[in-house]
Design an enzyme around this catalytic site. Structure first.
Site, PDB file in Angstrom:
ATOM      1  N   LYS A 137      38.333 124.336  91.196  1.00 16.91           N
ATOM      2  CA  LYS A 137      38.045 125.527  90.405  1.00 16.91           C
ATOM      3  C   LYS A 137      36.701 126.084  90.861  1.00 16.91           C
ATOM      4  O   LYS A 137      35.786 125.323  91.186  1.00 16.91           O
ATOM      5  CB  LYS A 137      38.003 125.134  88.927  1.00 16.91           C
ATOM      6  CG  LYS A 137      37.799 126.273  87.946  1.00 16.91           C
ATOM      7  CD  LYS A 137      37.799 125.740  86.524  1.00 16.91           C
ATOM      8  CE  LYS A 137      37.719 126.851  85.493  1.00 16.91           C
ATOM      9  NZ  LYS A 137      37.733 126.315  84.109  1.00 16.91           N
ATOM     10  N   SER A 221      41.097 128.686  81.628  1.00 19.69           N
ATOM     11  CA  SER A 221      40.428 129.385  82.706  1.00 19.69           C
ATOM     12  C   SER A 221      40.645 128.750  84.082  1.00 19.69           C
ATOM     13  O   SER A 221      40.253 129.320  85.088  1.00 19.69           O
ATOM     14  CB  SER A 221      38.920 129.454  82.423  1.00 19.69           C
ATOM     15  OG  SER A 221      38.351 128.150  82.348  1.00 19.69           O
ATOM     16  N   SER A 245      41.127 124.764  78.910  1.00 23.62           N
ATOM     17  CA  SER A 245      41.191 125.380  80.233  1.00 23.62           C
ATOM     18  C   SER A 245      41.826 124.574  81.343  1.00 23.62           C
ATOM     19  O   SER A 245      42.111 125.125  82.407  1.00 23.62           O
ATOM     20  CB  SER A 245      39.795 125.816  80.676  1.00 23.62           C
ATOM     21  OG  SER A 245      39.340 126.892  79.901  1.00 23.62           O
TER      22      SER A 245
END
Length: 573
Positions: A137, A221, A245
């Protein structure tokens, strides 16, 4: 006073997109006709993306993390072969569903060459992840590579740093740990602006859609991670979770994830939103195409003893005995053994605030039936109010009045994305005494939940091992329609461990609208009225399995048994 910027944010974002695409080798680039064809597909997974890949590449990327590592260690595959296969697949995935913020395939291939040479010369691997490509990420720093975290103002640097003597020199602790274990890092995946939304959209590359159903969101996210894995552009990645997330994108994209308790793994030198808010910390977690991948990642990273470099990490090594003890209670099909105590699992059908859509109801029922059929105990779970936990946790996320977010927006002049404008307008931060009062309320919530958990031992005297819950009141959501995060946020307030497993997919022929249901509040009504069987058709449905603090090995073992029982229940007799 309006700030003047030498380069408009739109131009900076456009240049970044061009630079990213330029890092894809020419022979891997799709034609305009292919790109147009991709926009017309509802589902771009499996057969669609595979039309752009050679059979030998498909053979590699359809293999999960553990067998890949085993093949490389045994010399059946080279790290270079595996890395190139994932780099190409990730390149195609990005072109048909923009999911990457950073591409560094050249660094990855050079690293793979070095690993192959090390294995040839020394006859042993560098570590437990030797040769395995791992995606990150875009919060984690890799030397020489941007970290934008979805902010235009961070382009060309990381963490907003523009000092050329410091830019690109920071390396996150998790990055160092993965490299020490022999991993190959090859790309960083997209995130939403601010990280604080269950969708993936930013002003740099736009929205990342759900690969299984392009009407819907991939979640957030850590949405770029999950979208990449749904397209088999990675088998294992690192994300973060402060409100769901790593769990939301995994469920929405039909894969697996592990959310540990925050202090189990290191967040040192990683980028974050409002990093000074550490009452309820964001936690590093793993997303994978398999539960074995999550287990491999946890075991590998903990083998580096992260607490020695990061004082925020508690010194708990990987507990193989805990994991093995859970697995010993059932056979490989998940069926409880006669001479062992069966699992005792709570099941939360709804949180009393927002009723799950029909596909989620059906998915929960499938899991419940599979667990009971496998001989395990199931009890209805009716804990203290999730509404209270949601309110408290949400207050902490907004405690600084969005000051941190706006400071980063000011670096480029970019605006808030539309979905955030109602929540992240700049305002006064919470006063200290109010912040402290919220802390006390949060602790009271944790205590009440723990007391409830203890009270559920019941007549049999057996403690509940874990709780099965929805991830959200919907399958992969219509962008802009994610209105209720309590199913995941409550787990963050409690700092519990959680794993996600896929269950089924929404089916318009089965999951019709329930005309008998009457919404209990306006949020419930908005969610209920957003359900359309045609739009949601094909969307993955997952559930989270929640255990208490620092029970990562336990929750992984339980998830493995529940998933095995589910597969066994679904298999033909």
């Amino acid at each position: 006073m309006m700030t003047e910027y030498p380069i408009p944010w739109e131009a900076r974002a456009a240049k970044k997109r061009e630079d990213t695409l330029a890092k894809i080798p020419a022979e891997w680039r799709l034609s305009p006709a292919d790109l147009e064809l991709a926009t017309k597909q509802r589902d771009i997974t499996g057969p669609f993306i595979e039309r752009f890949l050679e059979p030998e590449v498909i053979d590699v990327v359809k293999t999960d993390s553990v067998p890949l590592v085993n093949d490389i260690r045994a010399g059946k595959r080279s790290a270079v072969e595996v890395t190139k296969a994932f780099c190409k697949t990730a390149a195609i995935a990005h072109q048909i569903n923009n999911c990457l913020l950073e591409i560094f395939f050249d660094i990855a291939i050079k690293r793979a060459e070095e690993l192959d040479e090390y294995l040839r010369v020394n006859g042993k691997p560098v570590g437990p992840l030797h040769g395995l490509p791992i995606s990150l990420k875009d919060q984690f720093h890799v030397k020489g590579v941007d970290t934008t975290m979805g902010y235009v103002g961070w382009i060309g640097g990381n963490m907003g740093i523009t000092d050329p003597t410091k830019t690109h020199q920071i390396e996150s602790q998790i990055t160092k740990e993965l490299l020490a274990c022999g991993a190959v890092l090859f790309c960083k995946t997209s995130v939403p602006q601010t990280l604080l939304i269950g969708d993936t959209y930013n002003n740099i590359i736009g929205r990342t859609l759900n690969p299984h159903n392009n009407n819907l969101s991939c979640g957030g996210s850590s949405g770029g991670e999950a979208a990449l894995m749904a397209l088999r552009g990675s088998t294992l990645g690192v994300g973060t979770d402060i409100g769901g997330s790593v769990r939301i994108p995994a469920a929405f994209c039909g894969i697996f994830s592990l959310k540990p308790t925050p202090e189990r793994l290191s967040y040192r030198d990683a980028a974050n939103t409002n990093p000074g808010q550490n009452t309820y910390r964001s936690t590093l977690g793993f997303i994978s195409t398999s539960l074995d991948g999550c287990e491999l990642a946890l075991k590998s990273v903990l083998s580096t003893r992260p607490w020695l470099q990061d004082p925020a990490v508690v010194p708990i090594p990987y507990r193989q005995d805990v994991f093995d003890n859970v697995l010993s209670r059932a056979d490989t099909s998940g069926r409880a053994k006669a001479d062992h105590r069966p699992l005792k699992l709570g099941i939360l059908w709804n949180d009393g605030i927002v009723e799950p859509h029909p596909p989620i109801r059906r998915g929960m029922a499938m899991v419940a039936e599979a667990v009971k059929k496998a001989g395990h105990k199931l009890v209805d779970w009716n804990p203290p109010s999730h509404a209270t936990a949601l309110k408290i946790h949400h207050s902490f996320l907004l405690a600084d009045g969005a000051r941190d977010v706006h400071d980063h927006l000011l670096l480029s002049g970019e605006p808030l994305i539309a979905d955030l404008q109602a929540y992240f307008n700049l305002r006064d931060p919470i006063p200290l005494l109010e912040y402290q009062a919220l802390t006390v309320q949060g602790l009271a919530c944790e205590q009440a939940y723990s007391d409830y958990w203890n009270s559920m031992s019941g007549d049999d005297g057996q403690e509940v091992d874990a709780v099965i819950m929805p991830i959200a009141p919907h399958a992969a959501v219509i962008p802009g329609k994610y209105t209720h995060l309590a199913y995941t946020e409550v787990v963050n307030l409690l700092n519990y461990s959680a794993a996600v497993i896929p269950v089924t997919k929404a089916d318009k022929g089965v999951d019709g609208v329930d005309e008998t249901y009457t919404p209990v509040n306006e949020v419930d009504r908005a969610n209920w009225e957003s359900y359309d069987p045609e739009i949601y058709h094909g969307a993955p449905v997952g559930v989270q399995i929640v255990a208490r603090k620092f029970e990562e090995e336990k929750v992984l073992g339980i998830a493995k048994l529940v998933h095995a029982a589910l597969k066994n229940a679904q298999s033909p007799a």
